[in-house]
Structures are given as structure tokens and as C-alpha cells.
Design a protein around this motif. Structure first.
Motif, PDB file in Angstrom:
ATOM      1  N   CYS A  45       0.835  -1.195   0.000  1.00  0.00           N
ATOM      2  CA  CYS A  45       0.000   0.000   0.000  1.00  0.00           C
ATOM      3  C   CYS A  45       0.874   1.251   0.000  1.00  0.00           C
ATOM      4  O   CYS A  45       1.989   1.248   0.523  1.00  0.00           O
ATOM      5  CB  CYS A  45      -0.869  -0.009   1.251  1.00  0.00           C
ATOM      6  N   THR A  47       0.674   3.695   1.800  1.00  0.00           N
ATOM      7  CA  THR A  47       0.978   4.113   3.173  1.00  0.00           C
ATOM      8  C   THR A  47       2.335   3.574   3.634  1.00  0.00           C
ATOM      9  O   THR A  47       3.027   4.206   4.430  1.00  0.00           O
ATOM     10  CB  THR A  47      -0.165   3.667   4.107  1.00  0.00           C
ATOM     11  N   HIS A  67      -0.441  -4.017   5.953  1.00  0.00           N
ATOM     12  CA  HIS A  67      -1.746  -4.005   6.625  1.00  0.00           C
ATOM     13  C   HIS A  67      -2.875  -4.496   5.725  1.00  0.00           C
ATOM     14  O   HIS A  67      -4.010  -4.073   5.865  1.00  0.00           O
ATOM     15  CB  HIS A  67      -2.043  -2.596   7.147  1.00  0.00           C
ATOM     16  N   CYS A 154      -7.307  -3.106   2.373  1.00  0.00           N
ATOM     17  CA  CYS A 154      -7.082  -1.660   2.575  1.00  0.00           C
ATOM     18  C   CYS A 154      -7.634  -0.920   1.378  1.00  0.00           C
ATOM     19  O   CYS A 154      -8.566  -0.129   1.497  1.00  0.00           O
ATOM     20  CB  CYS A 154      -5.619  -1.319   2.778  1.00  0.00           C
TER      21      CYS A 154
END
Ligand SMILES: [Zn+2]
Ligand SMILES: [Zn+2]
Length: 339
Positions: A45, A47, A67, A154
Motif C-alpha cells: 500500500c 501508506t 496491513h 485496505c
């Protein structure tokens, strides 16, 4: 167990130092309310890029990022009873929240002061095993393979939350800025709801535009272009600041821009109140996810037949995957294959 860890803040550049290092860590022991999960896949991701480059600094190093975790329950803590060994479960960005504050009590646990994120405040899924409270693990619906399910956790869940916060309804025009992992899932939900969807990418993103058209986009163009109709809502999935202003410029009166990014790599340009915000135009951020988002979205994704496009990499190639993602060269969603 094998794990890719981040030991310090590090820019992700071609030919530069590889930010994540393959190490051998002990298999974690589940606390009483936790399950130990044998990880099969973990999504990559944007992030993670924010964490690695220091826009979202992990409180402790080394940290195992990741995540969007899919795996099977391997062992149970002494009080864990929701799952049994072998059950397929997923873990998302929310690793825990306090459960007692006003935000948690009204279901806005994503806003809890003690919100802890997977792969930031607790070790995540770039590893062979991970632990999480059983209350923060979700059953994965049957039709999805482990690879397809990872980005749902996500990219999918947060795109679903962004769609909800946009307030878009059937028949209305939705703009999507940036067409990566999250947008390519959100478009499938929006088309299922009967929205008209216009997709904006950076220049030279023909691959992303072609994927958008294949998934039902009604128009594709470049950020800054005037679409054939003004937008009721826009969701900005990009890591940069400019699309927020560009989306405001092509909104209808009373329209809303939802910004789906924890951090922007550069500032939102100065806004002209009269031209860009006046007439009740709004900007709203999306912060994290709540469990309810995952519990609603995963069965919905199965029911409407969402097909995530994934590009898989072995765990050891996480650095290469992050580099592709940073430079907008990932088609659909990147996923690490761990077992
Ligand atoms: Zn994410
Ligand atoms: Zn709380």
C-alpha cells in the motif's frame, strides 16, 4: 520466521539503498485475546511508502510493515474463541482501538486517540506470521483467492469508506483521481450502484486509463481537464496535492471532494475561495477504517463479484514492488506472496 523489516527512515529511489531488510524473527506468541496467523499474502500500500520515507513515522524500529493481510489461523490465545485453527482471515489497517472513548462507543473507532495501525504501531504482514486480536480479524469470503483478497483489506475497504463519505448516489457523476489499487476496486462498487464514473490520471498513464475503461469508466482524462459533465463528488486517491484543487474546479455547486490519503507528499495548492469553495463545495478527509467498513465491504465485494487485478511478488521483492508503486507503474494492486 522470515520478515521484511524497516529499520530507519529511508527514501525509496531507483538504485538507492533498499529500505526493507530480510531478517529472521521469532514467531510471535498470541496474547490471550489474539490469534496467531500464518500469513499467505499481504498487499503493498502507498501508506508503506509514507512510513518508509518518514511522512508517517513508526514509533519504534524495526517494524514489520503491511496491513492488507490474508492468512490462516495457526494458534489461539487462551481466551480467543471466535475462530479455529485453519480458518481463513484477513487483517486491515485498524489493529486496535480503546473501545471505551466516545469515538469508539459510537462506531467511529477510526478516530480513537488510541487508534493503533497494523504495520505501524504493531508488526504487520510482511512476514510469515502475525498476531492480532480476534475482534480485529475478518472472515474472507469464499470466491477470492488469497492474492485477490489482500487488496480488498485496505484498497478495497478504504475505497468503500470513501464512497460512503462521498454520499454519491445512483445516477450521479463521480470523479476518481488516481487509478491505482483503491480506485480500481471503488469503480466496481460505484458502477454496481449505477453511478457515472469519470477517471482522471496523471499524463502518460495509458495503462491505468485502459484498466479504468475495461472496468466501466464512462470517461477517462488527465487531472486538470474539464470532463463532459461537472462532478457531484470526487474521490482523490493520489498521493499529491494538486488533484484536490483540480477536483474542486470541476465540481457541481454543493459537491464534495473526499481525500483518501493519510499524508500528501506535497501541499494542496492555495485555494481561491470564490472560484473553488464558494457555493457549498466541501473537502472531507478519510481517516483510517473502522471494523464495520471491513465487515460490510468484504461480503459486498463477494456478492457483486469484484475482481481485483493483482501483480504478485515474492516477499523478498518487497523493495522492488514499493519502487514500482511509488512511480505509478503498478497495474491494479501489488501483493506479496509469503506462503
Ligand atoms: Zn493501505
Ligand atoms: Zn477509543
Amino acid at each position: 520466521m522470515r520478515a521484511m523489516v524497516l529499520k530507519e527512515i529511508c527514501p525509496i529511489e531507483p538504485g538507492g539503498k533498499e529500505p526493507l531488510e530480510l531478517v529472521d524473527l521469532p514467531v510471535p506468541a498470541p496474547a490471550s485475546d489474539q490469534v496467531l496467523i500464518k500469513v499467505s499474502t499481504c498487499g503493498v500500500c502507498h501508506t508503506e511508502i509514507d512510513e518508509i520515507e518518514g511522512r508517517l513515522v513508526p514509533p519504534e524500529f524495526p517494524i514489520v510493515p503491511g496491513h492488507e493481510i490474508v492468512g490462516r489461523v495457526h494458534a489461539l490465545g487462551s481466551n480467543a474463541k471466535r475462530y479455529k485453527p485453519g480458518d481463513r482471515v484477513g487483517v486491515a489497517w485498524i489493529h486496535s482501538s480503546c473501545g471505551r472513548c466516545p469515538f469508539c462507543r459510537r462506531g467511529d473507532e477510526n478516530l480513537c486517540d488510541d487508534f493503533r495501525a497494523t504495520g505501524l504501531h504493531a508488526h504487520g504482514g510482511y512476514a510469515e506470521y502475525t498476531v492480532v486480536s480476534e475482534a480485529f480479524a475478518y472472515p474472507i469470503p469464499e470466491p477470492f483467492s488469497d492474492g485477490e483478497a489482500a487488496p480488498l483489506l485496505c484498497a478495497g475497504v478504504i475505497g468503500y469508506r470513501a464512497l460512503r463519505l462521498s454520499g454519491i448516489k445512483s445516477g450521479e457523476v463521480l470523479g476518481l483521481y488516481g487509478f491505482g489499487a483503491s480506485a480500481h476496486i471503488a469503480i466496481q462498487v460505484a458502477k454496481h450502484r449505477g453511478c457515472k464514473v469519470f477517471v482522471f490520471t496523471r499524463p502518460g498513464q495509458k495503462g491505468h486509463q485502459d484498466l479504468a475503461l475495461k472496468l466501466g469508466a464512462d470517461w477517462v482524462g488527465v487531472t486538470g481537464e474539464m470532463p463532459p459533465q461537472r462532478l457531484r463528488c470526487a474521490i482523490d486517491f493520489t498521493p499529491v496535492g494538486e488533484p484536490v484543487r483540480e477536483a474542486l474546479r470541476v465540481l457541481e455547486k454543493g459537491g464534495r471532494v473526499v481525500v483518501n490519503a493519510i499524508r500528501k507528499v506535497n501541499p494542496i495548492p492555495e485555494l481561491d475561495y470564490a472560484k473553488e469553495l464558494w457555493h457549498e463545495r466541501e473537502i472531507k478527509s478519510v481517516a483510517n477504517v473502522a471494523r464495520q467498513d471491513a465487515l460490510e465491504f468484504l461480503p459486498l465485494a463477494a456478492q457483486i463479484g469484484i475482481k481485483p487485478e493483482v501483480q504478485e511478488f515474492p516477499l523478498e521483492q518487497a523493495n522492488a514492488a514499493l519502487l514500482l508503486l511509488k512511480h505509478g507503474r503498478m497495474q491494479g494492486a501489488g501483493v506479496l506472496r509469503i506462503a
